[in-house]
Enzyme design. Structure first.
Site, short mmCIF file in Angstrom:
data_model
loop_
_atom_site.label_atom_id
_atom_site.label_comp_id
_atom_site.label_asym_id
_atom_site.label_seq_id
_atom_site.Cartn_x
_atom_site.Cartn_y
_atom_site.Cartn_z
N SER A 122 66.83 3.62 -8.54
CA SER A 122 68.09 2.96 -8.22
C SER A 122 69.01 3.02 -9.42
O SER A 122 68.58 3.30 -10.54
CB SER A 122 67.82 1.50 -7.84
N SER A 123 70.29 2.74 -9.18
CA SER A 123 71.26 2.58 -10.27
C SER A 123 71.74 1.14 -10.40
O SER A 123 72.65 0.86 -11.19
CB SER A 123 72.46 3.50 -10.04
N ASP B 73 67.20 7.50 -1.38
CA ASP B 73 67.42 7.50 -2.83
C ASP B 73 66.38 8.33 -3.56
O ASP B 73 66.51 8.58 -4.76
CB ASP B 73 67.41 6.07 -3.38
N GLY C 256 76.56 2.35 -5.60
CA GLY C 256 75.72 3.53 -5.69
C GLY C 256 75.49 3.94 -7.13
O GLY C 256 75.43 3.11 -8.04
N THR D 191 76.22 -1.36 -1.81
CA THR D 191 75.39 -2.51 -2.13
C THR D 191 76.29 -3.74 -2.18
O THR D 191 77.46 -3.68 -1.85
CB THR D 191 74.70 -2.34 -3.49
N GLN E 115 66.84 3.17 2.41
CA GLN E 115 66.65 3.28 0.96
C GLN E 115 65.85 4.49 0.53
O GLN E 115 65.99 4.96 -0.61
CB GLN E 115 65.96 2.01 0.46
N THR F 111 70.93 -4.55 -1.63
CA THR F 111 71.42 -3.38 -0.89
C THR F 111 70.59 -3.05 0.34
O THR F 111 69.41 -3.37 0.42
CB THR F 111 71.42 -2.15 -1.83
#
Length: 654
Positions: A521-522, A496, A549, A456, A493, A474
């Site tokens: 997401s993180s 994820d 990530g 990202t 994406q 990202t």
């Protein structure tokens, strides 16, 4: 990817020439406006090795390519505004927006469009983002969700196999097929925040990226290294192949002049017509055509023009929690970043981390500028707290528009009494290895393998009006899905999501794929405030965030602890050793940091040896964060950019 030592050394040595330009603008009251937002050298490159841990790419701790470390960087000090991005060209363009009276919201748009051009491996208009925004006039904190969504036609097995009658993996693999592509969200989000907080005209904010796309820019060492690493995959897409590779299929090297007239045309349309030009009309048709193409035998996406036209960015309620004498505001679901950072800090609040500062912080040395070296006991406590926080994240946190949380609130996971109970599970003398999630009674979700998250980019900005923004953006993996359309990269994406909809216990996984759902997401864009004596929110004090990530959470935690508990300045905190753990026995200790002896897998490093004595399975693979942090110092701002990337903090020099 194989490299000779000479080739690798020349690549990372060139990083210094680009990434070393990373401090505040050289300006005072008598300087000309043109001198504001200039760059000056900062730090000395410690090159990544072509072999061994410091040159490797361990996906568990380092989801992007490592390109070295700039040792001895010093914090940038600015007077009224500051911006930090992962690329000097983007920082400079955004800085000039702020210089000319723009707001933090305005600067974000210019920074993002520039990053999408010069750093396409990490973010762009074909991806998504999360944004934390502080409006100084109203003293409000707002959370903006520009996360991608799954197509309406997607099924829970969309990523696992081609169809219910053809149960083979999407071709050539899930990521490089059309199945990984989510409906992009960042432009709708930026348009929303500009409408609410912008000052400079929308059209004007696109000019820097449009001009540079037409004139061309030199490929940076980091971009060149990542093109070389992904050349085989980029060749799968004809447009990506033509743009990133030479006619003979070899990767375009650093310093190659790269023009992107297609991107200039795309940005021009969006600048003139608004985000609607992206989500409908010719650009939307091109996105659908590229995503659903079967060229080269690729399995197509099921994305439609209706999916694009119907995309909506969302405003969420900011997640604000107390940590000692501070209030930490982060992103709520569908990001797990805010809640997992908050849970980690809530557990750590039960320990006296201030009594465990890093060693070797003597003033004036590069070792001190690099954040010293953390004590093994501190690393142990922080990694154990992260294991406990990740355990709850992995089981319970997903898009709450589809899957409810325990007690229908993140506060169930962040309750101080609950986190104090979790802290009691930490043994100061032994790592727990793998933590169990908290027990909230019968819940309809299971736990399965956690999908890897990848690269990202992050933007931190404060403007002259007191507004601030932290935005993490990202396209997921390097170059997303490898689909290039109208000059920009489409994300991957959807990977994820958990590919398998059922957990090991047979219960549905919270983060399973569902139509129109946003993948977990993180990303952890973070704003920090003083806490007033009555417990109310006080003044804004810090802006921070990082790419990386699922390891983003760890990068942000170590930076916040560094600033809030150990008194490090933002450059020290960002430069400091990256360490931490997800919910596994593995603990990452960033081998790119000069304080770590990576010889023989760290067997001669005192910190690594002590952690192993405590039961940690230590990895010394490099940690490729892209942190930035801005800290208020009286009426001024002090900033730090990550020495592991090409970033810069720019503003009006103090």
């Amino acid at each position: 990817m194989s490299r000779t030592r000479g080739t690798w050394t020349s690549v990372v040595a060139a990083v210094l020439l680009v990434a070393g330009m990373a401090t505040a603008c050289s300006s005072d009251d008598t300087d000309k406006a043109a001198d504001v937002c200039a760059t000056t050298p900062n730090g000395t490159l410690v090159a990544a090795s072509p072999t061994g841990p410091t040159g490797s790419k361990d996906i568990s701790t380092n989801p992007e390519l490592s390109t070295g470390y700039r040792s001895g960087m010093v914090a940038a000090r600015t007077k009224t505004f500051a911006v930090a991005t992962a690329n000097t060209l983007a920082s400079k363009a955004a800085c000039e927006v702020l210089r000319d009276g723009g707001t933090a919201a305005d600067a974000l748009i210019t920074a993002q469009t520039m990053l999408g051009l010069v750093e396409p491996q990490s973010s762009g208009i074909g991806g998504g983002a999360f944004l934390m925004y502080y409006d100084a006039a109203s003293k409000s904190v707002e959370a903006y969700d520009g996360r991608e969504v799954a197509p309406a036609a997607a099924t829970e097995n969309y990523l696992r196999w081609v169809s219910d009658t053809d149960r083979t993996e999407p071709k050539p693999n899930t990521r490089a097929s059309g199945r990984s592509i989510g409906v992009p969200g960042v432009l709708r989000m930026l348009e929303m925040v500009h409408r609410e907080h912008g000052k400079t005209g929308w059209r004007e904010l696109f000019d820097p990226a449009i001009g540079l796309a037409d004139r061309g820019f030199s490929i940076s060492p980091r971009l060149a290294a990542q093109v070389a690493e992904q050349a085989k995959n980029l060749a799968l897409d004809e447009a990506a192949k033509a743009y990133f590779l030479n006619p003979d299929g070899t990767p375009k090297p650093a310093d190659t002049l790269l023009t992107n007239p297609a991107m200039a045309k795309t940005l021009g349309a969006i600048a003139s017509e608004g985000a609607q030009a992206f989500y409908t009309g010719a650009i939307a048709q091109d996105i659908v055509a590229a995503a659903t193409s079967t060229s080269g035998g690729r399995t197509p996406s099921l994305i439609t023009a209706a999916d694009l036209a119907g995309y909506q960015a969302k405003k969420r309620t900011a997640l604000c929690t107390d940590y000692r004498n501070h209030q930490i505001c982060g992103m709520p679901n569908p990001s797990s970043g805010g809640s997992t950072v908050a849970a980690t800090l809530g557990i750590l609040e039960n320990f006296d981390l201030a009594a465990l500062p890093p060693d070797n912080l003597g003033a004036g040395s590069d070792t001190a500028r690099n954040g010293g070296k953390p004590k093994a006991e501190a690393v142990h406590l922080i990694a154990e707290a992260e294991r406990l926080a990740y355990a709850d994240r992995n089981k319970y946190v997903a898009d709450t528009d589809f899957v409810p949380l325990p007690g229908n609130s993140l506060q169930t996971l962040l309750n101080k009494d609950y986190l104090k109970q979790r802290s009691a599970l930490i043994d100061r003398n032994r790592s727990m290895g793998t933590a169990q999630p908290g027990d909230f009674g019968p819940v309809p979700v299971g736990v399965g393998p956690q999908p890897p998250e990848h690269g990202t980019s992050h933007i931190s900005v404060v403007d002259q009006y007191g507004n601030a923004a932290a935005m993490t953006t990202t396209v997921e993996s390097e170059f997303g899905s490898f689909h290039l359309v109208d000059g920009f990269v489409l994300n991957n994406q959807l990977t994820d999501f958990s590919a398998d909809p059922l957990g090991t216990d047979g219960a549905p996984v919270a983060n399973r794929l569902q139509p129109n759902k946003r993948p977990r997401s993180s990303m952890s864009p973070t704003l920090v405030f003083d806490k007033a004596p009555d417990g109310a929110r006080g003044n804004l004090t810090h802006v921070a965030g990082s790419p990386g990530g699922s390891v983003i959470i760890q990068f942000v935690v170590k930076t916040l602890v560094g600033m809030l508990d150990w008194g490090l300045d933002p450059q020290q905190a960002v430069s400091a050793l990256s360490f931490g753990a997800g919910n596994s026995p593995a603990t990452g200790v960033g081998g790119e940091h000069p304080s770590i002896n990576t010889a023989d897998n760290g067997d001669h490093d005192a910190l690594v040896l002590r952690l192993r004595e405590l039961g940690h399975q230590v990895s010394v693979a490099p940690q490729s964060s892209g942190l930035s942090a801005l800290t208020r110092d009286g009426t001024a701002w002090v900033g730090g950019a990550d020495p592991r990337r090409e970033g810069a903090v720019l503003g009006d020099n103090r």
